[in-house]
Design a protein around this motif. Structure first.
Motif, PDB file in Angstrom:
ATOM      1  N   TYR A  49      68.329  85.949  86.783  1.00  0.00           N
ATOM      2  CA  TYR A  49      68.153  86.796  85.608  1.00  0.00           C
ATOM      3  C   TYR A  49      68.453  86.001  84.358  1.00  0.00           C
ATOM      4  N   GLU A  50      69.526  85.279  84.441  1.00  0.00           N
ATOM      5  CA  GLU A  50      69.980  84.545  83.255  1.00  0.00           C
ATOM      6  C   GLU A  50      68.913  83.568  82.774  1.00  0.00           C
ATOM      7  N   GLU A  51      68.260  82.972  83.750  1.00  0.00           N
ATOM      8  CA  GLU A  51      67.255  81.966  83.394  1.00  0.00           C
ATOM      9  C   GLU A  51      66.088  82.616  82.661  1.00  0.00           C
ATOM     10  N   LEU A  52      65.631  83.743  83.251  1.00  0.00           N
ATOM     11  CA  LEU A  52      64.498  84.431  82.629  1.00  0.00           C
ATOM     12  C   LEU A  52      64.884  84.945  81.260  1.00  0.00           C
ATOM     13  N   TYR A  53      66.054  85.487  81.199  1.00  0.00           N
ATOM     14  CA  TYR A  53      66.554  86.036  79.951  1.00  0.00           C
ATOM     15  C   TYR A  53      66.600  84.935  78.898  1.00  0.00           C
ATOM     16  N   ARG A  54      67.072  83.771  79.347  1.00  0.00           N
ATOM     17  CA  ARG A  54      67.197  82.643  78.420  1.00  0.00           C
ATOM     18  C   ARG A  54      65.828  82.227  77.894  1.00  0.00           C
TER      19      ARG A  54
ATOM     20  N   VAL B  27      64.934  91.920  81.500  1.00  0.00           N
ATOM     21  CA  VAL B  27      64.754  90.503  81.207  1.00  0.00           C
ATOM     22  C   VAL B  27      64.388  90.310  79.746  1.00  0.00           C
TER      23      VAL B  27
ATOM     24  N   TYR C  75      64.694  84.753  75.467  1.00  0.00           N
ATOM     25  CA  TYR C  75      65.596  84.635  74.327  1.00  0.00           C
ATOM     26  C   TYR C  75      65.141  83.513  73.408  1.00  0.00           C
TER      27      TYR C  75
ATOM     28  N   MET D 299      65.141  92.027  77.314  1.00  0.00           N
ATOM     29  CA  MET D 299      66.022  92.839  76.488  1.00  0.00           C
ATOM     30  C   MET D 299      66.122  92.303  75.071  1.00  0.00           C
ATOM     31  N   TYR D 300      66.239  90.987  75.028  1.00  0.00           N
ATOM     32  CA  TYR D 300      66.421  90.380  73.715  1.00  0.00           C
ATOM     33  C   TYR D 300      65.189  90.585  72.840  1.00  0.00           C
TER      34      TYR D 300
END
Lengths: 102, 815
Positions: free
Chosen positions: B48-53, B138, B56, B140-141
């Motif tokens: 998740y963090e990777e996709l989010y990043r 994902v 972002y 969200m930002y």
């Protein structure tokens, strides 16, 4: 989901390798972490109960964790004393906060 | 704070932390690949963090619009190809055929294919929701920063719109113009129809589809009243239901009776309620209820009530459960329950009028036979009338209690109906009949009953009385009847009489019973007087063996109905023919007058012999008995005072001498009518023929001769010689007119009194106001005729109590 999904503590990892184990409830105050750990979506983080945060270094993440606990502690009280934050950390903390959606 | 640490500088964050260079395309490729994984449910390998990043960074580099557009396109394509494809597979020809015409496929086939379709759609919707919420997480930002800044709907919302556009509002096939949404509605409706027909359907499945419709909006603004459920499905649902229930109502009205209809309607209403809870949405409950109620009840209630097996039938047959049903249904659509109320009222008045005309018919049935008998029959009819009315009242009370949940509105309606027919102008005798009913009960009815039962009877009489408008007329009759009861000792229990009076007092107030109570007081005083006189006579000392005992009732002339006592009440006491008493009786009379005047000076005693009775010991000469012996016979005759006077005449007459009618009248001065009646009972009535009449006939003529009947035979020692027409009976028409006239006179007086009271207070009042006030003041006693009031006003003006105010329709009081 696996059993590990409901652990009480989760691990946050900074880009320079520091690991912080904090209460799940505190960690989930940060929107991004909460979503990452959301058992309904089932991303990789959920299964491992571990969130790697390559954009945040150890010092900042420590402060973040401090803040999360601080937030949880004072969530319902008034006249909360200000948290002590070094000015040099301010900007980086701001960015981290934006990123983590705190 | 910061100023205090002035020397320290805030360092800019180290560059490179977020990567200076951004390869949008390659980043998008990796994101898109990840999305594909998500859509195929393979998310657990993704970070998740990777996709989010990634997202972002893109947003941070101001390329949010590109990302948004890309995601949008990606979703659109995905829905159009993958999801649409799987839906298309469900659109079996079977299902499509249904939309056009139902024939050709069995219900079961239709249900199976329908269910399959619903299931597929539900699945697609569920997947879409889950995936989109993950995507939204994902991104969200992007939602937070880009969408808000640029006023775009969040990606989740946008994706929902896409689902609506791409799936629901797309055509079924290239050749078929109808959209999937229409088909969905149709399938759901069909399933519901199946349930109405008794099939079992998958409520849960339908419910989730309904939720989907509820979650989507017809426009992009997401306003509440634009939900697909409301604009599309609900409307169709209500329409089809309306048609369905309309035809059902018609069929039911044609085929079944009102009771069954009501039962069915009620269960339908509950069914729809349940359906909304289990299958559809609660928000529809009210609407569908309105539809069902309108179709099954509102538009039909009139027919329903009027049906052959409608309210009338239910009342007649005491179908209280069904009445309850119909009441309940009516109450749903109409707060006033006007249809049921009207039917009830009409039926009630009908039944009441039937009782009225029965009573009239019964009282007139034998009008050709003798007058006396006729009167008796009328009395019976009167009592029967009251009892019938009471039965009717009981019946409706029970219906009201059990079927109408003690509804207040209906109670007033029922009360009004009772008042209507009891006071109906075609039946003016209710007051008299009720009084007669009480009279009958006081004399005979309550014998051998417990207190509770007596109380019940009295209570019933009071309820009826409550309906009567002309209370003054009732008072008049009651007084008359009570008077007879008291004077002739006909009443069984004084206690009960008093109880009745006190009940009336509660119901109608002090005014009403004051005179009745005065009558009782008179009776009590009379008793004291009698015993006082007895002691007085004993005190005189001369013990006359032939002394005659006297018991006396002294009545206050104002409180007692004089017309009952004196025959013609209006005649002055002096004008009334004074009966000549024989010497022995006259002596006692004098004695009492003396005694009375000693106690109360200045009072005039008027003797009313027509009301009295006397015990006479008579000796009849020996006549051969059955066994041949001769025996003197003694009888104690209980006769009226007049009869006593007549008999005493014969005491002084030698045997075998006769007196003519005219002679008797001349000697006794008994009024003609009374004399005829007494002679009839002495000489004509077969069991008490103490006198002999020549010629022997029923009627008494002026030149008839009367003899003492030596051969009189009686079986008992004590013989009561009844005087004809002493009891309380229905009045003859002539008496009636008199009573009414008197009543009108007293009403005139009441009206004048009321008008003067009002005017004295107000000094000046318009005609209209005066009328209304007068009417309301008198309402407790009777309902005055407007015409009558006007006449009284004229008379008051003539006598200078009032004057007209010049130029205005009003009056002024003249002190």
């Amino acid at each position: 989901m696996s059993d590990s999904s409901s652990t009480e503590y989760v691990t946050l990892v900074s880009n320079d390798g520091y690991e912080y184990k904090i209460l799940r409830s505190a960690a989930c105050i940060a929107g991004t972490i909460k979503k990452a750990l959301d058992p309904h979506s089932g991303f990789l983080e959920t299964t491992q109960n571990r969130v790697e945060l390559p954009t945040i270094n150890g010092v900042v993440l420590e402060k973040v964790c401090e803040y999360l606990y601080y937030h949880q502690k004072h969530a319902e009280s008034k006249d909360v004393p200000d948290m002590d934050i070094q000015p040099e950390l301010c900007l980086e903390l701001l960015i981290a906060a934006d990123y983590l959606d705190v | 704070m910061i100023a205090g640490r002035g020397r320290q500088r805030i360092r800019p964050p180290r560059r490179g932390l977020h990567g200076d260079d951004l390869d949008f395309d390659s980043t998008w490729v990796s994101i898109e690949a990840a999305f594909r994984e998500i859509h195929t449910k393979n998310a657990s390998r993704l970070s998740y963090e990777e996709l989010y990043r990634h997202a972002y960074r893109i947003v941070l580099k101001k390329r949010g619009d590109e990302l948004y557009k890309n995601v949008y396109e990606f979703e659109k394509n995905w829905l159009a190809s993958e999801v649409r494809g799987s839906i298309d597979q469900l659109l079996s020809p079977n299902l499509l055929a249904n939309v056009q015409n139902v024939g050709g496929t069995t219900a079961n086939e239709r249900r199976v294919s329908g269910e399959k379709f619903l299931k597929g759609l539900k699945q697609a919707w569920g997947d879409h929701q889950v995936c989109m919420s993950m995507l939204a997480d994902v991104l969200m930002y992007m939602d937070r920063v880009y969408c808000q800044d640029h006023r775009r709907p969040s990606i989740y919302t946008a994706a929902m719109f896409l689902f609506r556009n791409e799936i629901l509002q797309s055509n079924i096939s290239e050749t078929d113009e109808r959209d999937v949404l229409g088909l969905l509605n149709h399938v759901i409706l069909e399933q519901i129809q199946m349930e109405r027909d008794g099939d079992i359907i998958d409520k849960h499945l339908i419910k989730s589809c309904v939720h989907m419709l509820d979650g989507l909006h017809a426009d992009d603004l997401e306003s509440d009243d634009q939900r697909l459920y409301n604009v599309s499905f609900e409307r169709e649902y209500l329409d089809t239901s309306r048609i369905f229930y309309r035809t059902e109502a018609e069929a039911l009205l044609r085929d079944s009776d009102a009771g069954a209809y009501c039962g069915h309607a009620r269960s339908r209403i509950h069914e729809e309620e349940d359906r909304c809870r289990s299958t559809l949405l609660d928000s529809t409950t009210k609407k569908i209820q309105n539809v069902v109620e309108a179709e099954l009840i509102q538009n039909r209630i009139h027919e329903l009530v009027e049906m052959e097996s409608g309210v009338r039938f239910m009342i007649d047959n005491d179908r209280r459960v069904e009445l309850n049903l119909i009441y309940d249904l009516n109450a749903r659509v109409d707060e006033n329950k006007s249809e049921v109320t009207r039917a009830i009222q009409r039926r009630l008045v009908e039944m009441g009028t039937a009782i009225n005309s029965d009573a009239i018919a019964a009282s007139q049935a034998t009008s050709t036979s003798a007058q006396e008998k006729n009167l008796n029959q009328q009395t019976v009819a009167a009592i029967k009338w009251v009892e019938d009315v009471l039965v009717l009242k009981d019946k409706f009370d029970r219906i009201w209690r059990e079927s109408f949940n003690s509804d207040n509105l209906l109670q007033t309606a029922i009360t009004r109906s009772f008042a209507d027919f009891i006071n109906s102008p075609t039946f003016p005798r209710s007051s008299e009949y009720i009084s007669l009913f009480i009279d009958e009960n006081m004399k005979k009815g309550i014998k051998g009953k417990t207190e509770a039962e007596i109380d019940l009877v009295l209570e019933k009489a009071i309820t009826l009385l409550r309906y009567v408008q002309d209370k003054d007329l009732f008072e008049r009759y009651y007084k008359k009847h009570l008077c007879r009861r008291l004077l002739m000792n006909k009443s069984i229990s004084n206690e009960v009489e008093k109880q009745m009076i006190s009940k009336m007092k509660i119901e109608l107030g002090n005014n009403f019973t004051a005179k009745l109570e005065a009558m009782f007081k008179d009776m009590a005083i009379s008793e004291e007087l009698t015993s006082g006189y007895k002691r007085y006579v004993e005190g005189l000392g001369d013990r006359d063996p032939k002394r005659i005992e006297l018991s006396i009732n002294v009545l206050t002339s104002l409180t007692w109905p004089m017309e009952t006592i004196g025959g013609t009440g209006e005649d002055d006491a002096s004008k009334r023919p004074q009966c000549n008493f024989p010497a022995s009786v006259e002596k006692i009379k004098r004695g009492f007058e003396l005694y009375y005047n000693e106690k109360h000076s200045g009072r005039t005693l008027t003797w009313l012999p027509n009301m009295g009775t006397a015990d006479v010991k008579a000796v009849f000469p020996r006549v051969p008995q059955k066994d041949g012996s001769l025996k003197e016979r003694r009888h104690e005759l209980n006769v009226s005072t007049y009869a006593m006077v007549i008999l005493l005449l014969f005491n002084e007459l030698p045997v075998e001498q006769s007196l003519s009618f005219n002679e008797i009248q001349a000697q006794t001065n008994i009024p003609h009518n009374d004399l005829v009646r007494n002679l009839q009972s002495l000489a004509v009535a077969p069991k008490t023929r103490i006198l002999r009449k020549e010629p022997m006939s029923k009627d008494v003529k002026p030149d008839d001769q009367f003899f003492f009947n030596e051969g009189f035979k009686g079986n008992f020692v004590k013989i009561k010689v009844g005087v004809v027409s002493n009891g309380n009976k229905v009045e003859s028409d002539r008496e009636r007119r008199e009573t009414e006239k008197k009543n009108d006179d007293s009403r005139n007086f009441c009206i004048e009194a009321a008008v003067v009271r009002i005017m004295k207070q107000r000094k000046e009042l318009s005609h209209q106001n005066l009328m209304t006030e007068t009417l309301s003041q008198l309402a407790a006693q009777f309902k005055p005729d407007v015409h009558m009031i006007k006449k009284r006003l004229e008379s008051l003006i003539e006598r200078e109590y009032l004057e007209r105010v010049e130029g205005a329709e009003s009056y002024r009081y003249l002190a």
